[in-house]
Design a protein around this motif. Structure first.
Motif, PDB file in Angstrom:
ATOM      1  N   GLY A 184       3.036  23.743 -10.611  1.00  0.00           N
ATOM      2  CA  GLY A 184       3.665  22.455 -10.374  1.00  0.00           C
ATOM      3  C   GLY A 184       3.564  22.012  -8.924  1.00  0.00           C
ATOM      4  N   PHE A 185       3.994  20.803  -8.664  1.00  0.00           N
ATOM      5  CA  PHE A 185       3.939  20.194  -7.341  1.00  0.00           C
ATOM      6  C   PHE A 185       4.876  18.992  -7.325  1.00  0.00           C
ATOM      7  N   LEU A 186       5.192  18.515  -6.148  1.00  0.00           N
ATOM      8  CA  LEU A 186       5.999  17.306  -6.018  1.00  0.00           C
ATOM      9  C   LEU A 186       5.099  16.091  -6.186  1.00  0.00           C
ATOM     10  N   THR A 187       5.607  15.063  -6.818  1.00  0.00           N
ATOM     11  CA  THR A 187       4.845  13.832  -6.963  1.00  0.00           C
ATOM     12  C   THR A 187       5.443  12.748  -6.067  1.00  0.00           C
ATOM     13  N   ALA A 188       4.583  11.841  -5.630  1.00  0.00           N
ATOM     14  CA  ALA A 188       5.023  10.727  -4.803  1.00  0.00           C
ATOM     15  C   ALA A 188       5.724   9.706  -5.699  1.00  0.00           C
ATOM     16  N   LYS A 189       6.976   9.408  -5.372  1.00  0.00           N
ATOM     17  CA  LYS A 189       7.759   8.456  -6.160  1.00  0.00           C
ATOM     18  C   LYS A 189       8.212   7.321  -5.253  1.00  0.00           C
ATOM     19  N   LYS A 190       8.100   6.106  -5.748  1.00  0.00           N
ATOM     20  CA  LYS A 190       8.418   4.923  -4.938  1.00  0.00           C
ATOM     21  C   LYS A 190       9.848   4.917  -4.422  1.00  0.00           C
ATOM     22  N   GLU A 191      10.766   5.530  -5.159  1.00  0.00           N
ATOM     23  CA  GLU A 191      12.164   5.532  -4.733  1.00  0.00           C
ATOM     24  C   GLU A 191      12.447   6.581  -3.654  1.00  0.00           C
ATOM     25  N   ASP A 192      11.477   7.458  -3.398  1.00  0.00           N
ATOM     26  CA  ASP A 192      11.631   8.501  -2.379  1.00  0.00           C
ATOM     27  C   ASP A 192      10.937   8.109  -1.081  1.00  0.00           C
ATOM     28  N   LYS A 193      11.289   8.799  -0.006  1.00  0.00           N
ATOM     29  CA  LYS A 193      10.534   8.653   1.234  1.00  0.00           C
ATOM     30  C   LYS A 193       9.140   9.225   1.002  1.00  0.00           C
ATOM     31  N   PRO A 194       8.144   8.725   1.744  1.00  0.00           N
ATOM     32  CA  PRO A 194       6.798   9.281   1.563  1.00  0.00           C
ATOM     33  C   PRO A 194       6.735  10.718   2.078  1.00  0.00           C
ATOM     34  N   PHE A 195       5.728  11.464   1.605  1.00  0.00           N
ATOM     35  CA  PHE A 195       5.509  12.825   2.070  1.00  0.00           C
ATOM     36  C   PHE A 195       5.222  12.830   3.567  1.00  0.00           C
ATOM     37  N   GLY A 196       5.425  13.966   4.209  1.00  0.00           N
ATOM     38  CA  GLY A 196       5.187  14.121   5.645  1.00  0.00           C
ATOM     39  C   GLY A 196       3.720  14.332   5.961  1.00  0.00           C
ATOM     40  N   ILE A 197       2.889  13.447   5.484  1.00  0.00           N
ATOM     41  CA  ILE A 197       1.452  13.472   5.744  1.00  0.00           C
ATOM     42  C   ILE A 197       0.995  12.020   5.705  1.00  0.00           C
ATOM     43  N   GLU A 198      -0.039  11.694   6.467  1.00  0.00           N
ATOM     44  CA  GLU A 198      -0.512  10.321   6.457  1.00  0.00           C
ATOM     45  C   GLU A 198      -2.032  10.267   6.413  1.00  0.00           C
ATOM     46  N   LEU A 199      -2.527   9.167   5.878  1.00  0.00           N
ATOM     47  CA  LEU A 199      -3.941   8.835   5.960  1.00  0.00           C
ATOM     48  C   LEU A 199      -4.058   7.834   7.107  1.00  0.00           C
ATOM     49  N   GLY A 200      -5.080   7.949   7.919  1.00  0.00           N
ATOM     50  CA  GLY A 200      -5.213   7.066   9.073  1.00  0.00           C
ATOM     51  C   GLY A 200      -6.478   6.230   9.012  1.00  0.00           C
ATOM     52  N   PHE A 201      -6.333   4.936   9.252  1.00  0.00           N
ATOM     53  CA  PHE A 201      -7.457   4.010   9.313  1.00  0.00           C
ATOM     54  C   PHE A 201      -7.389   3.258  10.632  1.00  0.00           C
ATOM     55  N   THR A 202      -8.504   3.211  11.355  1.00  0.00           N
ATOM     56  CA  THR A 202      -8.549   2.483  12.620  1.00  0.00           C
ATOM     57  C   THR A 202      -9.202   1.126  12.417  1.00  0.00           C
ATOM     58  N   THR A 203      -8.802   0.188  13.255  1.00  0.00           N
ATOM     59  CA  THR A 203      -9.302  -1.175  13.208  1.00  0.00           C
ATOM     60  C   THR A 203      -9.095  -1.831  14.568  1.00  0.00           C
ATOM     61  N   ASP A 204      -9.846  -2.874  14.830  1.00  0.00           N
ATOM     62  CA  ASP A 204      -9.634  -3.664  16.040  1.00  0.00           C
ATOM     63  C   ASP A 204      -8.524  -4.689  15.849  1.00  0.00           C
ATOM     64  N   ASP A 205      -8.158  -4.972  14.580  1.00  0.00           N
ATOM     65  CA  ASP A 205      -7.160  -5.999  14.279  1.00  0.00           C
ATOM     66  C   ASP A 205      -6.102  -5.440  13.332  1.00  0.00           C
ATOM     67  N   VAL A 206      -5.134  -4.759  13.910  1.00  0.00           N
ATOM     68  CA  VAL A 206      -4.075  -4.112  13.128  1.00  0.00           C
ATOM     69  C   VAL A 206      -3.306  -5.146  12.310  1.00  0.00           C
ATOM     70  N   GLU A 207      -2.973  -6.270  12.929  1.00  0.00           N
ATOM     71  CA  GLU A 207      -2.177  -7.299  12.235  1.00  0.00           C
ATOM     72  C   GLU A 207      -2.874  -7.778  10.959  1.00  0.00           C
ATOM     73  N   ALA A 208      -4.159  -8.083  11.067  1.00  0.00           N
ATOM     74  CA  ALA A 208      -4.900  -8.595   9.904  1.00  0.00           C
ATOM     75  C   ALA A 208      -5.009  -7.542   8.804  1.00  0.00           C
ATOM     76  N   LEU A 209      -5.238  -6.292   9.175  1.00  0.00           N
ATOM     77  CA  LEU A 209      -5.380  -5.244   8.164  1.00  0.00           C
ATOM     78  C   LEU A 209      -4.048  -4.924   7.498  1.00  0.00           C
TER      79      LEU A 209
END
Length: 130
Positions: A63-88
């Motif tokens: 088993g494992f924990l699942t990501a649920k919308k009512e919970d805080k997100p897991f302590g891991i992130e995906l990162g995407f870089t851009t020149d225009d943070v606001e637009a993305l």
């Protein structure tokens, strides 16, 4: 030789998740199974992949924990870089994301924001480090 090859997010709806990343970040779909329970996006050498929770349960017997919308997100992130943070960030929100931390400029000059994707995974949208 050891190579970091992929990250798999366990999600309820593989197709929905893949389309969010495709439509928001421009990652093309490499493939998706006919059952739509596993798929990969083309993101360079390391794939961003998605597996349905039911498929993951068949592989991870303890088993494992699942990501649920009512919970805080897991302590891991995906990162995407851009020149225009606001637009993305705006594009991500239009595609179903939720703003988690508003845009801020760090003391070292990097601009960052955090969203939750439609499956409740944390995503950082930021400029490159100076």
């Amino acid at each position: 030789m050891i190579k970091f090859k992929y990250v798999i997010l366990y999600v309820e709806d593989v197709e929905l998740s893949m389309n969010f990343y495709k439509n928001t970040f421009g990652s093309e779909i490499k493939f998706i199974t006919p059952e739509k329970d596993y798929g990969e996006l083309m993101t360079g050498e390391t794939s961003l992949s998605f597996a349905s929770v039911s498929l993951a349960n068949s592989n991870i017997k303890k088993g494992f924990l699942t990501a649920k919308k009512e919970d805080k997100p897991f302590g891991i992130e995906l990162g995407f870089t851009t020149d225009d943070v606001e637009a993305l960030v705006e594009k991500a929100l239009k595609n179903g994301a939720v703003l988690y931390e508003d845009i801020a400029v760090k003391p070292w000059g990097q601009k960052t924001a955090y969203i939750k994707d439609p499956s409740n995974y944390l995503v950082e949208i930021c400029t490159e480090m100076q």
